[in-house]
Design a protein around this motif. Sequence first.
Motif, PDB file in Angstrom:
ATOM      1  N   LEU A  28       0.824  -1.214   0.000  1.00 41.08           N
ATOM      2  CA  LEU A  28       0.000   0.000   0.000  1.00 41.08           C
ATOM      3  C   LEU A  28       0.857   1.263   0.000  1.00 41.08           C
ATOM      4  O   LEU A  28       0.478   2.271  -0.595  1.00 41.08           O
ATOM      5  N   ALA A  29       2.021   1.206   0.630  1.00 39.64           N
ATOM      6  CA  ALA A  29       2.931   2.353   0.622  1.00 39.64           C
ATOM      7  C   ALA A  29       3.460   2.631  -0.786  1.00 39.64           C
ATOM      8  O   ALA A  29       3.779   3.775  -1.120  1.00 39.64           O
ATOM      9  N   GLN A  30       3.522   1.605  -1.621  1.00 42.02           N
ATOM     10  CA  GLN A  30       4.047   1.738  -2.981  1.00 42.02           C
ATOM     11  C   GLN A  30       2.959   1.763  -4.048  1.00 42.02           C
ATOM     12  O   GLN A  30       3.256   1.844  -5.238  1.00 42.02           O
ATOM     13  N   ARG A  31       1.698   1.692  -3.652  1.00 44.60           N
ATOM     14  CA  ARG A  31       0.596   1.511  -4.603  1.00 44.60           C
ATOM     15  C   ARG A  31       0.565   2.562  -5.709  1.00 44.60           C
ATOM     16  O   ARG A  31       0.401   2.228  -6.881  1.00 44.60           O
ATOM     17  N   ASP A  32       0.734   3.837  -5.370  1.00 45.81           N
ATOM     18  CA  ASP A  32       0.685   4.884  -6.401  1.00 45.81           C
ATOM     19  C   ASP A  32       1.822   4.726  -7.405  1.00 45.81           C
ATOM     20  O   ASP A  32       1.618   4.888  -8.605  1.00 45.81           O
ATOM     21  N   GLU A  33       3.007   4.401  -6.910  1.00 44.72           N
ATOM     22  CA  GLU A  33       4.143   4.186  -7.813  1.00 44.72           C
ATOM     23  C   GLU A  33       3.913   2.972  -8.706  1.00 44.72           C
ATOM     24  O   GLU A  33       4.255   2.991  -9.884  1.00 44.72           O
ATOM     25  N   ILE A  34       3.348   1.921  -8.139  1.00 44.47           N
ATOM     26  CA  ILE A  34       3.058   0.710  -8.914  1.00 44.47           C
ATOM     27  C   ILE A  34       2.040   1.023  -9.994  1.00 44.47           C
ATOM     28  O   ILE A  34       2.201   0.639 -11.154  1.00 44.47           O
ATOM     29  N   ILE A  47       8.144  -4.592 -12.355  1.00 42.91           N
ATOM     30  CA  ILE A  47       7.893  -3.750 -11.178  1.00 42.91           C
ATOM     31  C   ILE A  47       8.254  -4.512  -9.908  1.00 42.91           C
ATOM     32  O   ILE A  47       8.962  -3.991  -9.041  1.00 42.91           O
ATOM     33  N   TRP A  48       7.777  -5.761  -9.795  1.00 41.67           N
ATOM     34  CA  TRP A  48       8.080  -6.571  -8.616  1.00 41.67           C
ATOM     35  C   TRP A  48       9.579  -6.772  -8.472  1.00 41.67           C
ATOM     36  O   TRP A  48      10.127  -6.629  -7.373  1.00 41.67           O
ATOM     37  N   GLU A  49      10.247  -7.091  -9.573  1.00 46.29           N
ATOM     38  CA  GLU A  49      11.681  -7.360  -9.536  1.00 46.29           C
ATOM     39  C   GLU A  49      12.459  -6.144  -9.028  1.00 46.29           C
ATOM     40  O   GLU A  49      13.358  -6.273  -8.194  1.00 46.29           O
ATOM     41  N   THR A  50      12.069  -4.971  -9.497  1.00 41.98           N
ATOM     42  CA  THR A  50      12.743  -3.745  -9.066  1.00 41.98           C
ATOM     43  C   THR A  50      12.486  -3.454  -7.593  1.00 41.98           C
ATOM     44  O   THR A  50      13.416  -3.183  -6.830  1.00 41.98           O
ATOM     45  N   LEU A  51      11.217  -3.503  -7.182  1.00 42.58           N
ATOM     46  CA  LEU A  51      10.888  -3.234  -5.781  1.00 42.58           C
ATOM     47  C   LEU A  51      11.490  -4.281  -4.851  1.00 42.58           C
ATOM     48  O   LEU A  51      11.903  -3.970  -3.737  1.00 42.58           O
ATOM     49  N   HIS A  52      11.552  -5.525  -5.306  1.00 44.83           N
ATOM     50  CA  HIS A  52      12.134  -6.603  -4.503  1.00 44.83           C
ATOM     51  C   HIS A  52      13.640  -6.394  -4.361  1.00 44.83           C
ATOM     52  O   HIS A  52      14.195  -6.574  -3.267  1.00 44.83           O
ATOM     53  N   ALA A  53      14.303  -5.997  -5.448  1.00 43.59           N
ATOM     54  CA  ALA A  53      15.750  -5.740  -5.400  1.00 43.59           C
ATOM     55  C   ALA A  53      16.062  -4.553  -4.485  1.00 43.59           C
ATOM     56  O   ALA A  53      17.087  -4.550  -3.792  1.00 43.59           O
ATOM     57  N   GLU A  54      15.183  -3.562  -4.465  1.00 44.82           N
ATOM     58  CA  GLU A  54      15.349  -2.398  -3.592  1.00 44.82           C
ATOM     59  C   GLU A  54      14.910  -2.688  -2.163  1.00 44.82           C
ATOM     60  O   GLU A  54      14.998  -1.826  -1.301  1.00 44.82           O
TER      61      GLU A  54
END
Length: 115
Positions: A28-34, A47-54
Amino acid sequence: MSNLSYRISVRVRDNRSSRNARNLAAFLAQRDEIRNALEDGWTVYQIWETLHAEQKITTSYNAFCSQVNRLIIKREETALPKTKRAYQSPSPPRHAANTAGFTFSSTPLKDEEIL
């Protein structure tokens, strides 16, 4: 993200909440960016791969897909038809044709009969 949403996500993350609650708060904290990334044409996997790596998202890819479908796509689909209907004018039926033109009749007129 509103100030309250940020405070809730920090509280859930720092608390000894369940893993699902932490994953949901992170999403939910990333929802707008997603949502913006999806609108820009990026795939859910990218998107998942990038957020997971970060390390912003720690959930599995399958769980992330479920969250995207449930919290972004389906919510927009349920909200979109209501606004679409309000602004769209009804379209004419497909079978309605323009009658001002040639009209074929299978029965000949008496004065046009060829003997």
